[in-house]
Design an enzyme around this catalytic site. Structure first.
Site, PDB file in Angstrom:
ATOM      1  N   LYS A  80       0.796  -1.199   0.000  1.00 25.99           N
ATOM      2  CA  LYS A  80       0.000   0.000   0.000  1.00 25.99           C
ATOM      3  C   LYS A  80       0.850   1.281   0.000  1.00 25.99           C
ATOM      4  O   LYS A  80       0.399   2.350  -0.378  1.00 25.99           O
ATOM      5  CB  LYS A  80      -0.888   0.030   1.259  1.00 25.99           C
ATOM      6  CG  LYS A  80      -1.794  -1.148   1.450  1.00 25.99           C
ATOM      7  CD  LYS A  80      -2.537  -0.984   2.805  1.00 25.99           C
ATOM      8  CE  LYS A  80      -3.193  -2.260   3.211  1.00 25.99           C
ATOM      9  NZ  LYS A  80      -3.795  -2.122   4.575  1.00 25.99           N
ATOM     10  N   GLY A  81       2.069   1.151   0.485  1.00 24.92           N
ATOM     11  CA  GLY A  81       2.866   2.329   0.838  1.00 24.92           C
ATOM     12  C   GLY A  81       3.075   3.359  -0.248  1.00 24.92           C
ATOM     13  O   GLY A  81       3.275   4.535   0.036  1.00 24.92           O
TER      14      GLY A  81
ATOM     15  N   ASP B  13      14.201  -1.372   1.126  1.00 25.16           N
ATOM     16  CA  ASP B  13      14.904  -1.682   2.375  1.00 25.16           C
ATOM     17  C   ASP B  13      15.797  -2.905   2.158  1.00 25.16           C
ATOM     18  O   ASP B  13      16.877  -2.798   1.576  1.00 25.16           O
ATOM     19  CB  ASP B  13      13.824  -1.914   3.447  1.00 25.16           C
ATOM     20  CG  ASP B  13      14.361  -1.891   4.851  1.00 25.16           C
ATOM     21  OD1 ASP B  13      15.284  -2.646   5.133  1.00 25.16           O
ATOM     22  OD2 ASP B  13      13.863  -1.133   5.685  1.00 25.16           O
TER      23      ASP B  13
ATOM     24  N   LYS C 139      17.128   2.735   1.503  1.00 29.68           N
ATOM     25  CA  LYS C 139      17.967   2.473   2.683  1.00 29.68           C
ATOM     26  C   LYS C 139      19.010   1.441   2.272  1.00 29.68           C
ATOM     27  O   LYS C 139      18.894   0.258   2.635  1.00 29.68           O
ATOM     28  CB  LYS C 139      17.110   1.836   3.787  1.00 29.68           C
ATOM     29  CG  LYS C 139      16.484   2.759   4.762  1.00 29.68           C
ATOM     30  CD  LYS C 139      16.012   1.909   5.950  1.00 29.68           C
ATOM     31  CE  LYS C 139      14.652   2.315   6.404  1.00 29.68           C
ATOM     32  NZ  LYS C 139      14.175   1.507   7.539  1.00 29.68           N
TER      33      LYS C 139
ATOM     34  N   PHE D 253      13.641   4.026  11.121  1.00 22.28           N
ATOM     35  CA  PHE D 253      12.260   3.622  10.823  1.00 22.28           C
ATOM     36  C   PHE D 253      11.438   4.884  10.602  1.00 22.28           C
ATOM     37  O   PHE D 253      11.216   5.668  11.518  1.00 22.28           O
ATOM     38  CB  PHE D 253      11.677   2.797  11.966  1.00 22.28           C
ATOM     39  CG  PHE D 253      10.329   2.241  11.635  1.00 22.28           C
ATOM     40  CD1 PHE D 253      10.211   1.029  10.978  1.00 22.28           C
ATOM     41  CD2 PHE D 253       9.176   2.944  11.948  1.00 22.28           C
ATOM     42  CE1 PHE D 253       8.961   0.518  10.641  1.00 22.28           C
ATOM     43  CE2 PHE D 253       7.919   2.448  11.622  1.00 22.28           C
ATOM     44  CZ  PHE D 253       7.817   1.233  10.969  1.00 22.28           C
TER      45      PHE D 253
ATOM     46  N   ASP E  79       3.666   3.449   6.891  1.00 25.66           N
ATOM     47  CA  ASP E  79       2.907   3.252   8.136  1.00 25.66           C
ATOM     48  C   ASP E  79       3.710   2.578   9.241  1.00 25.66           C
ATOM     49  O   ASP E  79       4.787   2.025   9.000  1.00 25.66           O
ATOM     50  CB  ASP E  79       1.688   2.364   7.861  1.00 25.66           C
ATOM     51  CG  ASP E  79       2.089   0.904   7.676  1.00 25.66           C
ATOM     52  OD1 ASP E  79       3.020   0.631   6.888  1.00 25.66           O
ATOM     53  OD2 ASP E  79       1.505   0.030   8.344  1.00 25.66           O
TER      54      ASP E  79
HETATM   55  C1  PRP Z   1       7.189  -1.819   2.679  1.00 26.12           C
HETATM   56  C2  PRP Z   1       7.474  -0.938   1.479  1.00 26.12           C
HETATM   57  C3  PRP Z   1       8.057  -1.894   0.493  1.00 26.12           C
HETATM   58  C4  PRP Z   1       8.772  -2.903   1.363  1.00 26.12           C
HETATM   59  C5  PRP Z   1      10.233  -2.621   1.362  1.00 26.12           C
HETATM   60  O1  PRP Z   1       5.975  -2.407   2.489  1.00 26.12           O
HETATM   61  O2  PRP Z   1       6.303  -0.330   0.999  1.00 26.12           O
HETATM   62  O3  PRP Z   1       7.056  -2.549  -0.273  1.00 26.12           O
HETATM   63  O4  PRP Z   1       8.237  -2.785   2.674  1.00 26.12           O
HETATM   64  O5  PRP Z   1      10.911  -3.500   2.208  1.00 26.12           O
HETATM   65  P1  PRP Z   1      11.947  -4.576   1.718  1.00 26.12           P
HETATM   66  O6  PRP Z   1      12.886  -3.908   0.739  1.00 26.12           O
HETATM   67  O7  PRP Z   1      12.632  -4.988   2.988  1.00 26.12           O
HETATM   68  O8  PRP Z   1      11.218  -5.720   1.088  1.00 26.12           O
HETATM   69  P2  PRP Z   1       5.182  -3.167   3.652  1.00 26.12           P
HETATM   70  O9  PRP Z   1       5.502  -4.628   3.547  1.00 26.12           O
HETATM   71  O10 PRP Z   1       5.428  -2.490   4.952  1.00 26.12           O
HETATM   72  O11 PRP Z   1       3.674  -2.995   3.218  1.00 26.12           O
HETATM   73  P3  PRP Z   1       2.853  -1.647   2.932  1.00 26.12           P
HETATM   74  O12 PRP Z   1       3.428  -1.051   1.666  1.00 26.12           O
HETATM   75  O13 PRP Z   1       1.458  -2.148   2.739  1.00 26.12           O
HETATM   76  O14 PRP Z   1       2.992  -0.733   4.104  1.00 26.12           O
END
Ligand code: PRP
Length: 181
Positions: free
Chosen positions: A42-43, A102, A130, A151, A158
């Site tokens: 969703k982010g 990330d 990051k 963070f 979120d």
């Molecule tokens: C977050 C962000 C990326 C992912 C990055 O999504 O939106 O999709 O994590 O992290 P990574 O490089 O360690 O895989 P999240 O899983 O928190 O879901 P969201 O987008 O619904 O908040």
């Protein structure tokens, strides 16, 4: 509403400037093209909405949703596609849009998944990167802001679904000393 934010790291002007720089590069890289822009839910939803309003090229929009951090328990990150795109991307230029890169698990999995549909090209666009947290080797083609191991929440990002509507980027009090798990 957002009184439990310890520190604001980036304000709306910082985010706008970073988004404009990315949009300007995409505008010149895709002149005469009509890429399929795929937002990772969703982010990315707020960044994506702001980004596409700064584009002066034709494009199509679709969305994909992968599993969240909590499920990334093994060495592959245990990423799953929860909701897939419906656009035919065969022979199309694709730009994947993320809010944050990330460990790289999510984008690496999504990129490989989309490659199976034989797109002409795939590029990765992320508002935040990051690199110090990377586990899977993946390098974005368009990066807004590189950050340390903090963070962050706001502007779509979120913590337990909170802060997505915050217009700027900050660190919530309870997470100020830790990155995500
Ligand atoms: C977050 C962000 C990326 C992912 C990055 O999504 O939106 O999709 O994590 O992290 P990574 O490089 O360690 O895989 P999240 O899983 O928190 O879901 P969201 O987008 O619904 O908040």
């Amino acid at each position: 509403m957002y009184e439990d934010i310890e520190q604001i790291l980036f304000d709306e002007r910082d985010i706008c400037r970073a988004t404009e720089e990315i949009a300007s590069r995409i505008n010149s890289d895709y002149v005469g093209c009509c890429p399929v822009i795929i937002g990772v839910l969703k982010g990315s939803f707020i960044f994506l909405a702001d980004l596409v309003r700064k584009l002066n090229i034709d494009f199509k929009i679709d969305f994909i949703r992968a599993s969240s951090y909590g499920e990334k328990t093994d060495s592959t990150g245990n990423v799953k596609i929860i909701s897939d795109i419906t656009t035919d991307i065969m022979d199309r230029d694709v730009i994947i849009v993320e809010d944050i890169l990330d460990t790289g698990y999510t984008l690496s999995y999504i990129t490989e998944h989309l490659r199976r549909s034989s797109p002409k090209s795939i590029r990765i666009c992320t508002l935040f990167d990051k690199p110090c947290r990377r586990i899977v080797e993946i390098n974005p083609d368009y990066t807004g802001i590189v950050i340390d191991d903090l963070f962050i929440v706001g502007y779509g990002l979120d913590y337990n679904e909170k802060y997505r509507g915050m217009p700027n980027i900050g660190i919530p009090k309870m997470r100020s000393k830790k990155t995500k798990e």
